[in-house]
Structure formats: C-alpha cells, structure tokens
Design a protein around this motif. Structure first.
Motif, PDB file in Angstrom:
ATOM      1  N   ILE A 692     -51.352  49.152  45.217  1.00 31.93           N
ATOM      2  CA  ILE A 692     -50.868  49.498  43.880  1.00 31.93           C
ATOM      3  C   ILE A 692     -49.395  49.869  43.964  1.00 31.93           C
ATOM      4  N   ASN A 693     -48.604  49.257  43.069  1.00 31.45           N
ATOM      5  CA  ASN A 693     -47.181  49.578  42.974  1.00 31.45           C
ATOM      6  C   ASN A 693     -46.481  49.475  44.327  1.00 31.45           C
ATOM      7  N   ASP A 694     -46.730  48.372  45.036  1.00 31.44           N
ATOM      8  CA  ASP A 694     -46.105  48.106  46.335  1.00 31.44           C
ATOM      9  C   ASP A 694     -46.438  49.159  47.387  1.00 31.44           C
ATOM     10  N   THR A 695     -47.558  49.815  47.224  1.00 35.47           N
ATOM     11  CA  THR A 695     -48.044  50.783  48.203  1.00 35.47           C
ATOM     12  C   THR A 695     -49.460  50.403  48.619  1.00 35.47           C
ATOM     13  N   SER A 797     -34.287  41.215  43.911  1.00 40.93           N
ATOM     14  CA  SER A 797     -35.508  41.675  43.260  1.00 40.93           C
ATOM     15  C   SER A 797     -36.217  40.486  42.635  1.00 40.93           C
ATOM     16  N   TYR A 798     -37.523  40.397  42.876  1.00 41.43           N
ATOM     17  CA  TYR A 798     -38.310  39.310  42.324  1.00 41.43           C
ATOM     18  C   TYR A 798     -39.322  39.836  41.306  1.00 41.43           C
ATOM     19  N   ASP A 799     -39.047  40.979  40.700  1.00 40.55           N
ATOM     20  CA  ASP A 799     -39.896  41.508  39.648  1.00 40.55           C
ATOM     21  C   ASP A 799     -39.818  40.585  38.434  1.00 40.55           C
ATOM     22  N   VAL A 800     -40.970  40.331  37.811  1.00 44.02           N
ATOM     23  CA  VAL A 800     -41.004  39.444  36.641  1.00 44.02           C
ATOM     24  C   VAL A 800     -40.757  40.269  35.374  1.00 44.02           C
ATOM     25  N   PRO A 801     -40.112  39.674  34.358  1.00 48.18           N
ATOM     26  CA  PRO A 801     -39.962  40.373  33.066  1.00 48.18           C
ATOM     27  C   PRO A 801     -41.322  40.481  32.388  1.00 48.18           C
ATOM     28  N   VAL A 802     -41.707  41.677  32.041  1.00 50.91           N
ATOM     29  CA  VAL A 802     -43.092  41.926  31.626  1.00 50.91           C
ATOM     30  C   VAL A 802     -43.457  41.210  30.336  1.00 50.91           C
ATOM     31  N   PRO A 871     -52.843  48.096  29.360  1.00 51.95           N
ATOM     32  CA  PRO A 871     -52.404  49.508  29.254  1.00 51.95           C
ATOM     33  C   PRO A 871     -52.021  50.131  30.596  1.00 51.95           C
ATOM     34  N   GLY A 872     -52.620  49.697  31.670  1.00 53.76           N
ATOM     35  CA  GLY A 872     -52.280  50.240  32.998  1.00 53.76           C
ATOM     36  C   GLY A 872     -51.285  49.397  33.749  1.00 53.76           C
ATOM     37  N   ASN A 873     -50.586  48.503  33.023  1.00 57.08           N
ATOM     38  CA  ASN A 873     -49.608  47.607  33.638  1.00 57.08           C
ATOM     39  C   ASN A 873     -50.229  46.777  34.763  1.00 57.08           C
ATOM     40  N   GLY A 874     -51.481  46.372  34.532  1.00 60.41           N
ATOM     41  CA  GLY A 874     -52.169  45.599  35.560  1.00 60.41           C
ATOM     42  C   GLY A 874     -52.605  44.238  35.082  1.00 60.41           C
ATOM     43  N   TYR A 875     -51.962  43.731  33.996  1.00 59.38           N
ATOM     44  CA  TYR A 875     -52.377  42.434  33.454  1.00 59.38           C
ATOM     45  C   TYR A 875     -51.818  41.274  34.258  1.00 59.38           C
ATOM     46  N   ILE A 876     -50.551  41.339  34.582  1.00 56.50           N
ATOM     47  CA  ILE A 876     -49.908  40.234  35.289  1.00 56.50           C
ATOM     48  C   ILE A 876     -49.431  40.684  36.662  1.00 56.50           C
ATOM     49  N   ARG A 877     -49.118  39.699  37.496  1.00 54.73           N
ATOM     50  CA  ARG A 877     -48.488  39.991  38.788  1.00 54.73           C
ATOM     51  C   ARG A 877     -47.102  40.563  38.550  1.00 54.73           C
ATOM     52  N   ARG A 878     -46.675  41.423  39.441  1.00 55.28           N
ATOM     53  CA  ARG A 878     -45.390  42.080  39.260  1.00 55.28           C
ATOM     54  C   ARG A 878     -44.233  41.266  39.813  1.00 55.28           C
ATOM     55  N   LYS A 879     -44.523  40.340  40.702  1.00 57.07           N
ATOM     56  CA  LYS A 879     -43.436  39.636  41.380  1.00 57.07           C
ATOM     57  C   LYS A 879     -43.729  38.149  41.498  1.00 57.07           C
ATOM     58  N   ASN A 885     -53.006  39.290  37.383  1.00 56.47           N
ATOM     59  CA  ASN A 885     -52.907  40.219  38.511  1.00 56.47           C
ATOM     60  C   ASN A 885     -54.172  40.165  39.363  1.00 56.47           C
ATOM     61  N   TRP A 886     -53.968  40.266  40.673  1.00 61.60           N
ATOM     62  CA  TRP A 886     -55.111  40.321  41.578  1.00 61.60           C
ATOM     63  C   TRP A 886     -55.128  41.612  42.390  1.00 61.60           C
ATOM     64  N   GLU A 887     -53.984  42.030  42.881  1.00 64.10           N
ATOM     65  CA  GLU A 887     -53.945  43.132  43.842  1.00 64.10           C
ATOM     66  C   GLU A 887     -54.404  44.454  43.235  1.00 64.10           C
ATOM     67  N   GLN A 888     -53.957  44.739  42.028  1.00 61.86           N
ATOM     68  CA  GLN A 888     -54.253  46.058  41.463  1.00 61.86           C
ATOM     69  C   GLN A 888     -55.538  46.084  40.636  1.00 61.86           C
ATOM     70  N   THR A 889     -55.688  45.116  39.698  1.00 61.18           N
ATOM     71  CA  THR A 889     -56.796  45.207  38.723  1.00 61.18           C
ATOM     72  C   THR A 889     -57.819  44.092  38.849  1.00 61.18           C
ATOM     73  N   ARG A 890     -57.548  43.080  39.670  1.00 64.85           N
ATOM     74  CA  ARG A 890     -58.447  41.928  39.808  1.00 64.85           C
ATOM     75  C   ARG A 890     -58.620  41.185  38.474  1.00 64.85           C
ATOM     76  N   ALA A 891     -57.555  41.185  37.666  1.00 64.19           N
ATOM     77  CA  ALA A 891     -57.629  40.483  36.384  1.00 64.19           C
ATOM     78  C   ALA A 891     -57.868  38.992  36.569  1.00 64.19           C
ATOM     79  N   LEU A 892     -57.503  38.464  37.696  1.00 67.26           N
ATOM     80  CA  LEU A 892     -57.695  37.037  37.964  1.00 67.26           C
ATOM     81  C   LEU A 892     -59.165  36.643  37.918  1.00 67.26           C
ATOM     82  N   LEU A 893     -60.041  37.606  38.122  1.00 69.68           N
ATOM     83  CA  LEU A 893     -61.474  37.295  38.045  1.00 69.68           C
ATOM     84  C   LEU A 893     -61.875  36.829  36.652  1.00 69.68           C
ATOM     85  N   ALA A 894     -61.104  37.222  35.630  1.00 71.66           N
ATOM     86  CA  ALA A 894     -61.400  36.788  34.263  1.00 71.66           C
ATOM     87  C   ALA A 894     -61.164  35.298  34.084  1.00 71.66           C
TER      88      ALA A 894
END
Length: 1056
Positions: A692-695, A797-802, A871-879, A885-894
């Motif tokens: 989560i959050n690069d940690t 920085s390779y952060d994506v625009p949200v 709401p938890g900033n876990g919809y998309i990949r950050r970079k 998103n997969w790492e934080q919320t597993r949204a990719l399972l949807a």
C-alpha cells in the motif's frame, strides 16, 4: 717471562666496544677462533684465570646492531656460569693480576602476596610502605645473599592485585639450581613471616643485547630475527613469545617461529612488507628466569622495492616503411632508475624523463624489414639491483581487427595483458573477439589493501580496534580507486571476514563504527559495476561473505548506541516485551508481545545493498553459476536484525526503492546455505502482508537479513518486441473493427431475415463496437500515463493523473466487459437454438435480453467497482498505466472474475452444442445432412473459440508467470489482434456475407427443375476464388425449406 695475550679482531659496529672492568690473568691466553656476528662486544665484568689451563670469565655484554664482527677466538662455555666464557690458554711463569670494583646486572623479580592492597602502599613515604619494604628486604638479603655472584637485593615497589611486590636482585652470574633453591626458600619465608604467597616467584632479565637481525632491505624479501640467551644461563628454555609493537606474533601465514630449548628461538618472515616495520621483542622462558631481547626494525631495514611499470605485451603491425619504430616505455619510482636490455649486459641507448617521483626510460625499437610475424623479448631492469620486467613485442604483418587505447592492437584470438593502474598490483588480460577486446581476467588490487589483508591474517584479537581504525582511514583515502576495483573490494571483504572470525572479539562502538565506515565505501552506488563483475564470477562469493561477516559482528556488539554513515544505519538498544523502530522511513520494524524483559536488539540497515547482493533465489534452476534472476529486483533496503532472544513474530514494512515496480512483491531473507553455501534469497518463514502506498509489509517467524524482491514485470529483452506487437496489433485490430462494422451495415438487410440471424449479427456488431471503444480508451490511457519503459529517466515520477486516468479506466473496464458479455449473448443464442429447438422467442424479447446482458451487467459491475474502491484511492493503479488496481484493493478482480466466468460458460455451451449436433447426425439423417453437420461443427469451433476470450486466459498466465516469454508474446499478439479475429471469424467466415460481397446474382432455371438456393437466395458459385484460398472446391448449401419457424438447427447454423 711476561704473560702474553694475542687477540685478533676485525669489527664494524654502530657503537664502540667498551671494556668496563679490568681483567686479571694468571696465565697467557691466546684467542684463536674466528666468529661472524652482528653483535659488537662490550666487556662489563672481570675475567679471572684461576688455573694454568682454564680461564673462567664472568661478564655482561651490551651491543648495538653491527654489520659484521670477526674474532679469532677458540671458545668452550663453562657448565655452571651463565655469564662465563672459558678459553684454553698456555701457562706461563709470569702472572698479571688486575682488580676492579665488582658490578653485576639486575634481575627484575616479582612475588604476589595474598594480602589486601591499600592506597598507602602507593606512597613511598608512608609507614605501611616502609614497614613492608623493610621486612621484605630483610628476607631478600637473608635468602639470596648465598647465591654465586650476589651483590645486592631490594624492593622497588608494590602493585595492586592482592599485593604484587617488585624487587631487584643484583648479581654477576646465575646458576639455575642455586637460584631456584633461593626462590623456593624466599617464598617459604615470606609465606611464614609476612603473608601467603600466590604462585611462584618470577625473574626477568632485560638484555641490553639486540636481537640478531637479517634485514630484507626491500619488500618482498625474507627477514630473520634470532633470539639467543647470550651470556646468561636461563636453563632449559620451555617457551618463547615474540611481539611486534607490543602485539603477540603468532605462527601464521608468512611467519614461522622455531624454538631450540638450548640455543633459543628464530623468527622468519617471508615476503616482508612495510607493515613489518616496528619494535620486535623476544621473551625466552627458562626454568627460573625469563630473558627479554629487542630490536627496532626501521624504514632503513625494509624499504619499498622497486615497482616497475611496463607493458608485458605489445602488438604492432610492421608496415615495411623505413625508420618505423615502436616506443617501449618503462617506469620506476624514484630514486631508482631503469634501463632496457636484450641479450646483452649493455643497455640500449634510450631517452629518459624524471619528475622527482618517477623515472621513465623510453626505447624506440626499430622494426626493420617485414619478413613475417615474429616476437622479441626485451627486459627493463633496475640499475644495480636484480629487479626486472620482461616485455614481449609481437610484430605482425597482418592487419589488426581490435584497436583500443587500453589493450592496444590485436588480431582475432590474440590476447593482451595490460598492467594495473599506478599503486595497484596484478594485471588485466583481454582477448580480441569480433573486433573488440573482451576482458578475461582482472587481478588488479591496491597494494596497501593487499598488505592489510596479510596483516589481518596475523592479527591478534586485542589488535582489532587499532587495525579496523587504520583500515577505515586507508580505504577512505583511496575510495574512488577501491570502488572501481572488483578485486580490491573482494580483498576488503576478506579482511572483514578475518576480523569477524575472532570468536572472542568484543565489538564496542569504536570498532563497529570503523567497520561500517569501511563497508560504506564499498557498497555505494559508484561500486555497482564492480559488484556486477564479482557476482558474475561463480568462483567469487564476496557479496554473501560480506553479509555473513556483518551478521557475525552484530552478534558481538555490546552497549547501546547508534552509528550512521551515508549508506548504513546501525541501532543497538534494549526493549521490554515489545519493540517498534522507524529506520529513517526506509524500514519500520515491529516486534510485539515477546514476553522478554530487557532484551537486546541490534538492527543494521543497508540502504544500498541492492548494489551488492545478487538477485538469485530458490526459483532459479541453474545452481552452478552466480547468474541472477533477470526479472526480479531487490527493491528495498536490506535490514539485519539480531536479538539475544528467540523471536517468532516480526513485522517489517519497507519503502520501495523503485516505485515503478509494482508486481509480485516477495518477502525474503538471505539464506547462506542455498546453492552449495553460496547463498540466495529465500522466502521460507516469511509471508507477504500488503503493498500500500509504495510500502510493502511482511511478516516473518525468524531473524536474519531481510528485504523484498519485486518483479520487473515484462522481461527487459522482450519490451521492444512486445511494444511493436502491441502497437501494430492494436492498429490492425481497430482497422479490422471499423471494416467489420462497415460490412455488417452493408449486408444487414440481406442476412437478418429471421430472428436467429438477426440476434447473431446484433451480437457481432456490439462485440465489435465495444472492442473498438475499449481500444480507443486504451490508447487514450496510454497517452495519459507515463511508462518508464518508453520514457525512462533518473528520478522521474511515473504517477498517473487520477481524474483523467480514472475516466479512461472506467470506460475500458465497461467496454472490455461488454465484449465478454456480448460473447455470452452469442453463446446463449447458440445454446437456445440448438437445445431448445421447439421454443420460440420474438425478436424484441431477444433484443432486450441481449442489451440487458451486453451493457447492463458490465455497467453495474463497473459502477460498483468505482463505488467500492475509489473512496480509498484504490480504483486505479498509481503508476505507469491507466488500469484497475491490483496491489492495494484487488479491483482488477472485477474484470478477471466475470471474464473468466463467461469463458467457462461458453466452453460448456460449445461442448453441449457439439454433443447435441453429433446425436442428431446419427440415424435417419441423409448423407447430405451429415456433411452439413460436420461443416457446422467446424464453423462453430472456428467462430466461438477466439470470441470466447481465451486470449485473456493467457493474460492471467502472464500474471502468474511473468518470466514466461512465450506467454508474453502470444498474449500480446492475440490480445492486440482481437478486432482482426472478430472480422475474420465473425464476419468473413459467413458464406452469405462472402456471397454478397462477391456481388453474384442468383441463378434461376426455366426448366421444370428449380435451382437450389441458400436461405438468403444467393448462389455461392461466384465465390470460387475464396474457396480456393481456403483449400475447398465446393460449399455446402441448405434447402430453402429452412424458412419455416420450426426449421431450427439447419437455419440457425447456416446463419451463425
């Protein structure tokens, strides 16, 4: 007749010979025997001849180092006098007698009293001091005055340790038997009258004679030190102790110690180095007496040997031109000088340069006529010394394929040997291969570091603090050269290993601070290339050895403190029950509920050890090399943790070094036993908790050195080809989808005359439209995100625009799902028309169900995914990319779960349909119907297989095995060409569409027999060109009786 004494002596000394006592001679003495020694002789005690045939001499000698002493004297030692030289003489009637005051030598002695020491014994003016001194003096005189040669005895002081009493016995000679008896009687008297005696009485004689010494003159030569009990009898010598600068010398490596119980000891040192300079001391342990002798070895005794710098091999092409020469350069440090020679004692006439630090001689060798390839050996020799270096001059007539400023010129297969940079020893060898010099071996190592390695092999545990401090200073002075020299780094690691091997070493703050400062130099970013070379060598295990030495040293740390360098943070502290520590935000350590009070913990955080440790782990199958995993990367600091208790639950949170790596984090520790004890990263006992959050958070059940491995995703060597496949494929796919929609619009009226055909083509159109929109969103998302593979840059920085990336991701998610759900509509339609033959459903109902499934379900899933994760900033990949998103919320399972579920459903439908078709093809069916059934089966497989999304199963495979090159290539190819597959298998494989596109008019007959037509009324005979392309001569046709609503399967499969 007068007494005659003839002494012939030739002496060269550093100090004069002094006779301190007169000699009494009753008979003439003739000294005849020759002696070669480095000791001049000073006579300090009288020599008395008591008989006509024997001269008994008792004396004490003092000497300084000499070059040589030659005496013509015949000698026989007396058996009972240590300081006696007996000479055979001829008696004469005359007697000469000289008397002088008697003066002897001091024996420093000690006895330990089992009595409490008080501060008053430190004060020579106190009553207690004087009372004890007088009492001891009385006993001393009483017990020692009877020994031969006794002059006097007195107490010199008292020391703490019970009470150590130091006293001096002055005598002119020592007879071991009577001296041992006196010691025993003295000890018994003290024990009876003063206090109990602990141990025995010790006696020490500090000789004024220096050690015998054979100087090496230059480094690299051997040196010898001789320790003999000259002029004093110590009895049987039981042991010896050699020291250098106060540190005990052990018989290790270059040093050899021999002991003769009668004659003494010899210390031999091979290949002397400058670190061998210093004060040497030898202590001979006799029966009742210890003798100490010393010598100070200086820089005049051991000088740096000449260091000749010249190329060992030079390749040159002979051009055949007159006057062609090749310059041979040879240099040596001042004040030495060199000359060039070949097969003659006379040097070549060569010019020279000198700058005060270095002398260089340049010889321009004429090449002469080119008679073919030849080799010449020329020697560069130091003037007046036997130090030389040979240079081989290879003269070729062929042209060179390799040309380089470092390794010179060479032909294919030639070898070049290049000298090391100034201040280093060894060489570099390279081979000419395909026009380039390829490095074969690099043995260069900094001379000072090599000498420190030799010293570390002979180190004593008490010497470690000073040694590591010196090592740290020396390494920092040449840190640039150290970082660029793999062998020097390996040598430093070996030195640290020798230090860590002391089992009794106590590591305090100064010691570990010096060690960490040394390690800090060799693990920096500037040393990355050197470590790459070391890790590529399967015979070198420096990285694992370094970490192992640090673990050993951290186990022996005492005290509580913190040490920090540029690349290392050490913390030593204690805790009760639980422990929490934030290590500069790189690693957070948490140990909970241990139940241990006052437990000691040591943490050593290495921020740049990713430069050092090879990324090999237990997933690699090749165990015979040091090759690292090309896909994984060490993506966090390495933290070493030691606790003096058993810990079974520890949580570690790591900040990623490279935040662009997001795949497959593995919690690992360095297992020294893997790969034949070479070591590798292992995950046994550690588990991944979160990312989560690069940690990255891990949990382990043991302690050692920890870090994380992360997948670099696509293998580096595949990125270019995968990018090409993706971009070309997506372009073809989008063009194919546009063509597909145009064709479907063009033939719509002709092919949708029944409800089944109508719904099949509705499904194809919406599948193509959804995939086209999804591909457009993919291109927009790729434009929004910054990918390091396409746009690399340090610190970028390779952060994506949200917001824009979330929008693109939402529509990609929606329409990629729509592709699958319209596939499901096609599958359900196939199932409905094949299994439920007698059921009838209107077009409007089928259309409503189709759109509800095709767009309604994907919309619900996409909206719920956004609501649950955004709401938890876990919809998309950050970079790197716009996607779920997969790492934080597993949204990719949807996306994955619905897509794979539809694939499974459609596979089941295909199996059921094939089974039903085969059953209908048996029995009363005509042969024509049989053939038609076979064609329909083939057409079903050809159309449904790509449309059911098996391509995306390959995508899941790349997630599970990111190193499988085949999966990456096949997935990229099939995924990017889905639109092309829809065009080919969904549209062009329809025989009706092909007939319409061929613009062939229907054929009729005026005769009584009607011509067979397809259900659409178009004859396929005009499509022979396409049939030949497909390898078929004819196409099967279906009777026009299929128009009835109950025709079912025949109509359905003809139109699908």
């Amino acid at each position: 007749m007068a007494a005659t004494t003839v002494v012939t002596t030739t002496t060269t000394t550093r100090s004069p010979t002094t006779t301190k006592y007169p000699t009494t001679t009753r008979s003439p003495t003739t000294t005849k025997y020759p002696t070669t020694t480095k000791y001049p002789t000073t006579t300090m005690s009288p020599t008395t001849t008591r008989s006509p045939t024997t001269a008994a001499t008792t004396f004490m000698t003092s000497s300084r180092r000499t070059t040589s002493v030659t005496s013509d004297v015949n000698s026989t030692p007396a058996p009972t006098t240590a300081l006696t030289t007996a000479a055979t003489t001829k008696a004469t009637p005359a007697v000469q007698q000289t008397t002088a005051p008697v003066k002897g030598f001091n024996l420093e002695m000690t006895v330990q009293l089992n009595k409490t020491f008080t501060d008053t014994l430190n004060d020579p003016q106190s009553a207690a001091y004087n009372d004890l001194k007088n009492t001891m003096n009385e006993v001393l005189m009483n017990k020692y005055e009877g020994i031969t040669g006794f002059i006097g005895a007195s107490v010199t002081g008292f020391r703490e340790g019970s009470i150590f009493t130091d006293f001096v016995v002055e005598t002119t000679e020592v007879k071991t038997a009577e001296f041992a008896k006196a010691n025993k009687e003295f000890s018994e008297a003290v024990n009876s009258n003063i206090a109990p005696v602990i141990g025995s009485v010790t006696a020490l004689y500090n000789s004024e004679d220096e050690l015998g010494f054979t100087a090496p003159i230059y480094t690299g030569n051997s040196m010898t030190l001789v320790c003999k009990p000259r002029n004093i009898n110590v009895g049987q010598i039981s042991s010896v102790e050699w020291t250098l600068r106060g540190r005990v010398i052990k018989q290790l490596g270059r040093r050899t110690i021999t002991l003769n119980p009668i004659t003494g000891s010899v210390l031999k040192i091979k290949k002397a180095i400058l670190l061998d300079i210093g004060l040497y001391q030898c202590t001979l342990m006799g029966d009742v007496l210890q003798v100490i002798k010393k010598i100070d070895v200086t820089g005049n005794d051991i000088q740096q040997a000449p260091i000749i710098e010249s190329k060992s091999q030079i390749n040159v092409r002979c051009l055949g031109t007159e006057g062609q020469t090749e310059s041979l350069v040879c240099c040596v440090q001042s004040p030495f000088k060199v000359n060039w020679f070949k097969d003659s004692p006379n040097p070549f006439d060569a010019g020279f340069t000198e700058n005060g630090k270095q002398f260089c001689r340049t010889y321009k060798r004429p090449l002469g006529e080119c008679g073919g390839s030849t080799s010449l050996e020329l020697t560069c020799k130091v003037d007046n010394l036997e130090y030389r270096r040979v240079t081989t001059l290879n003269i070729f007539v062929e042209s060179f394929t390799c040309q380089d400023a470092d390794h010179g010129d060479g032909r294919q297969g030639d070898t070049s040997i290049k000298e090391c940079p100034t201040g280093q020893e060894g060489d570099k060898s390279a081979e000419c291969d395909d026009g380039e010099w390829r490095l074969l071996e690099d043995t260069c190592v900094i001379k000072e570091i090599k000498e420190l390695l030799v010293s570390s092999e002979e180190l004593q545990v008490k010497d470690v603090p000073d040694f590591v401090e010196g090592l740290s200073k020396d390494v920092k002075e040449v840190k640039k050269e150290v970082r660029e020299s793999p062998n020097t780094i390996s040598t430093i690691v070996e030195i640290l290993g020798n230090i860590a091997d002391f089992p009794t070493l106590v590591v305090n703050q100064p010691v570990i601070e010096s060690v960490l400062q040394t390690v800090d130099v060799i693990i920096g970013d500037d040393s990355r290339e050197s470590w790459t070379v070391l890790n590529a060598n399967e015979n070198n295990n420096a990285s694992s050895d370094l970490l192992g030495s640090m673990e050993l040293l951290s186990d022996r740390i005492i005290g509580t403190f913190t040490v920090e360098t540029d690349a290392i943070l050490l913390n030593r502290s204690t805790f009760d029950d639980s422990f929490y520590l934030n290590l500069n935000s790189s690693v957070v350590l948490n140990i909970s509920n241990t139940g241990f009070p006052n437990a000691a913990i040591t943490t050593v955080t290495f921020y740049t050890l990713n430069n050092v440790m090879p990324v090999r782990n237990t997933s690699l199958f090749n165990t015979n090399t040091n090759n690292t995993d090309p896909v994984n990367a060490l993506n966090a600091a390495v933290v070493l943790i030691k606790v003096n208790e058993t810990i079974q639950n520890i949580t570690l949170s790591y900040a990623k070094i490279n935040t662009t790596l997001t795949q497959d984090p593995q919690c690992v520790f360095w297992n020294f036993t893997l790969f034949d004890n070479r070591g590798a990263w292992d995950s046994d006992g550690c588990e991944f908790v979160s990312d989560i959050n690069d940690t990255v958070t891990c949990r382990c059940d043991h302690l050692t050195s920890f870090s994380i491995l992360m997948s670099t995703g696509i293998p580096e060597e595949l990125r270019t080809i995968l990018d090409l496949i993706t971009y070309v494929g997506v372009g073809i796919s989008m063009a194919s989808l546009v063509i597909c929609l145009i064709i479907e619009g063009y033939v719509w009226k002709a092919i949708t005359k029944n409800s089944t055909a109508f719904m099949r083509h509705v499904s194809i159109i919406n599948t193509a439209l959804s995939l086209l929109i999804a591909d457009i969103c993919f291109i927009i998302g790729a434009f929004i995100a910054d990918n390091p593979a396409e746009n690399p840059g340090p610190g970028k920085s390779y952060d994506v625009p949200v917001e824009p990336c979330s929008t693109a991701t939402f529509f990609m998610h929606l329409f990629y799902l729509a592709v699958f759900f319209w596939m499901l509509v096609s599958g359900l339609l196939l199932f409905y028309r094949t299994v439920m033959v007698f059921s009838h459903m209107s077009k409007s109902v089928m259309l409503a169900i189709g759109f509800l499934l095709g767009y309604g379900c994907p919309l619900i899933i996409a909206v719920v995914t956004v609501a649950a994760t955004a709401p938890g900033n876990g919809y998309i990949r950050r970079k790197e990319a716009c996607w779920l998103n997969w790492e934080q919320t597993r949204a990719l399972l949807a996306f994955v779960i619905p897509a794979l579920s539809i694939v499974c459903i459609n596979i089941i439908i295909v199996i059921v349909v094939l089974f039903k078709m085969l059953r209908r093809g048996v029995g009363d069916a005509a042969q024509r119907d049989e053939r038609h059934t076979l064609v329909v089966i083939l057409r079903c497989v050809a159309i449904l297989t790509p449309l059911f999304g098996l391509t995306w199963s390959l995508g899941v495979g790349t997630m599970l095995d990111s190193r499988n090159r085949g999966l990456h290539i096949v997935f990229a190819l099939f995924n990017s060409l889905q639109g092309f597959f829809v065009l080919v298998f969904g549209t062009l494989f329809d025989s009706k569409i092909r007939s319409i596109l061929a613009r062939t008019s229907p054929t009729t007959s005026t005769g009584p027999n009607t011509t067979r037509r397809t259900s659409g009324g178009i004859s396929p005979t005009g499509l022979n060109w396409f049939h030949r392309l497909r390898g078929r001569r004819y196409v099967y046709r279906v009777s026009e009786t299929a128009n009835s609503g109950s025709a079912g399967a025949s109509e359905s499969f003809s139109n699908i």
